[in-house]
Design a protein around this motif. Structure first.
Motif, short mmCIF file in Angstrom:
data_model
loop_
_atom_site.label_atom_id
_atom_site.label_comp_id
_atom_site.label_asym_id
_atom_site.label_seq_id
_atom_site.Cartn_x
_atom_site.Cartn_y
_atom_site.Cartn_z
N PRO A 76 15.23 16.88 7.47
CA PRO A 76 15.13 16.74 8.92
C PRO A 76 13.72 16.93 9.48
O PRO A 76 13.31 16.17 10.37
CB PRO A 76 16.08 17.82 9.45
N LEU A 77 12.96 17.89 8.98
CA LEU A 77 11.60 18.10 9.51
C LEU A 77 10.71 16.90 9.25
O LEU A 77 9.91 16.50 10.11
CB LEU A 77 10.98 19.36 8.92
N GLY A 78 10.81 16.31 8.09
CA GLY A 78 10.03 15.12 7.78
C GLY A 78 10.46 13.92 8.59
O GLY A 78 9.62 13.11 9.02
N ILE A 79 11.75 13.80 8.81
CA ILE A 79 12.27 12.71 9.64
C ILE A 79 11.76 12.85 11.07
O ILE A 79 11.31 11.88 11.68
CB ILE A 79 13.81 12.67 9.57
N PHE A 99 0.84 -1.18 0.00
CA PHE A 99 0.00 0.00 0.00
C PHE A 99 0.88 1.24 0.00
O PHE A 99 1.84 1.31 0.75
CB PHE A 99 -0.88 -0.02 1.25
N THR A 100 0.57 2.22 -0.82
CA THR A 100 1.39 3.41 -0.94
C THR A 100 0.65 4.62 -0.41
O THR A 100 -0.49 4.85 -0.74
CB THR A 100 1.75 3.67 -2.42
N ARG A 101 1.32 5.40 0.43
CA ARG A 101 0.80 6.66 0.96
C ARG A 101 1.80 7.74 0.59
O ARG A 101 2.99 7.52 0.61
CB ARG A 101 0.72 6.62 2.50
N VAL A 102 1.29 8.91 0.29
CA VAL A 102 2.14 10.04 -0.06
C VAL A 102 1.76 11.22 0.80
O VAL A 102 0.57 11.50 0.99
CB VAL A 102 1.97 10.41 -1.56
N HIS A 103 2.75 11.91 1.33
CA HIS A 103 2.53 13.12 2.12
C HIS A 103 3.26 14.26 1.43
O HIS A 103 4.42 14.14 1.09
CB HIS A 103 3.08 12.97 3.53
N THR A 104 2.56 15.38 1.23
CA THR A 104 3.19 16.52 0.58
C THR A 104 2.55 17.80 1.07
O THR A 104 1.39 17.82 1.46
CB THR A 104 3.08 16.43 -0.96
N LYS A 105 3.33 18.88 1.07
CA LYS A 105 2.78 20.18 1.47
C LYS A 105 2.16 20.89 0.27
O LYS A 105 1.49 21.89 0.41
CB LYS A 105 3.85 21.04 2.11
N TYR A 147 -3.44 20.65 3.68
CA TYR A 147 -4.85 20.96 3.87
C TYR A 147 -5.57 19.93 4.74
O TYR A 147 -6.68 20.18 5.21
CB TYR A 147 -5.56 21.07 2.52
N ASP A 148 -4.97 18.79 4.95
CA ASP A 148 -5.59 17.71 5.72
C ASP A 148 -5.28 17.77 7.21
O ASP A 148 -5.88 17.02 7.99
CB ASP A 148 -5.14 16.35 5.19
N VAL A 149 -4.33 18.62 7.62
CA VAL A 149 -3.91 18.66 9.03
C VAL A 149 -3.80 20.11 9.49
O VAL A 149 -3.61 21.01 8.68
CB VAL A 149 -2.56 17.93 9.23
N LYS A 150 -3.88 20.30 10.80
CA LYS A 150 -3.75 21.65 11.36
C LYS A 150 -2.30 22.03 11.59
O LYS A 150 -1.96 23.20 11.57
CB LYS A 150 -4.54 21.75 12.67
N GLN A 151 -1.46 21.06 11.83
CA GLN A 151 -0.03 21.28 12.03
C GLN A 151 0.73 20.36 11.10
O GLN A 151 0.50 19.16 11.09
CB GLN A 151 0.40 20.98 13.46
N GLY A 152 1.66 20.93 10.35
CA GLY A 152 2.48 20.13 9.46
C GLY A 152 3.76 19.65 10.13
O GLY A 152 3.94 19.78 11.34
N LYS A 153 4.65 19.12 9.31
CA LYS A 153 5.94 18.65 9.80
C LYS A 153 6.68 19.84 10.42
O LYS A 153 6.58 20.93 9.92
CB LYS A 153 6.75 18.09 8.63
#
Length: 122
Positions: free
Chosen positions: A68-71, A2-8, A34-40
């Motif tokens: 680093p922020l994504g990690i 299953f593949t998930r992608v996260h992007t700003k 747009y899906d979250v209130k706080q990002g990485k």
């Protein structure tokens, strides 16, 4: 798998991902800012991804990041986090951010992927 992608990014990046990887992902499986209130570096983008993937638990996923922020976000979500150094940062910066595993190049990661999946029993 299953593949998930996260992007700003919402439109250009998402459209490119959908065009290039249509066999593996669709729009309902992409998490954007747009899906979250706080990002990485908060864990929420990855936690939302787990939810969108059908309620997966952190140990049922892998985060692959090059920044680093994504990690930090992946590690904060308690997901096994792989760092791939695709840029000018020292590799130690990615490890200090919380990566469980580091690859110096995308090609190295690609070659190791089958064995990594096997060893993690995903």
């Amino acid at each position: 798998m299953f593949t998930r992608v996260h992007t700003k990014f919402k439109s250009i990046c998402v459209n490119r991902i959908l065009d290039d990887f249509s066999d593996f992902v669709d729009e309902k499986h992409i998490t954007t800012a747009y899906d979250v209130k706080q990002g990485k570096p908060a864990p929420y983008p990855y936690l939302m991804g787990l939810q969108k993937a059908g309620g997966l638990r952190p140990w049922e996923a892998i985060v692959v990041e090059n920044a680093p922020l994504g990690i930090r976000a992946g590690a904060s979500a308690r997901i096994f986090t792989v760092a791939v150094n695709t840029g000018p940062l020292e590799s130690q910066v990615l490890l200090k951010a919380g990566a469980n595993l580091l690859f110096e190049r995308m090609t190295s990661f690609s070659l190791a992927w089958p064995e990594l999946i096997k060893s993690l029993s995903l």
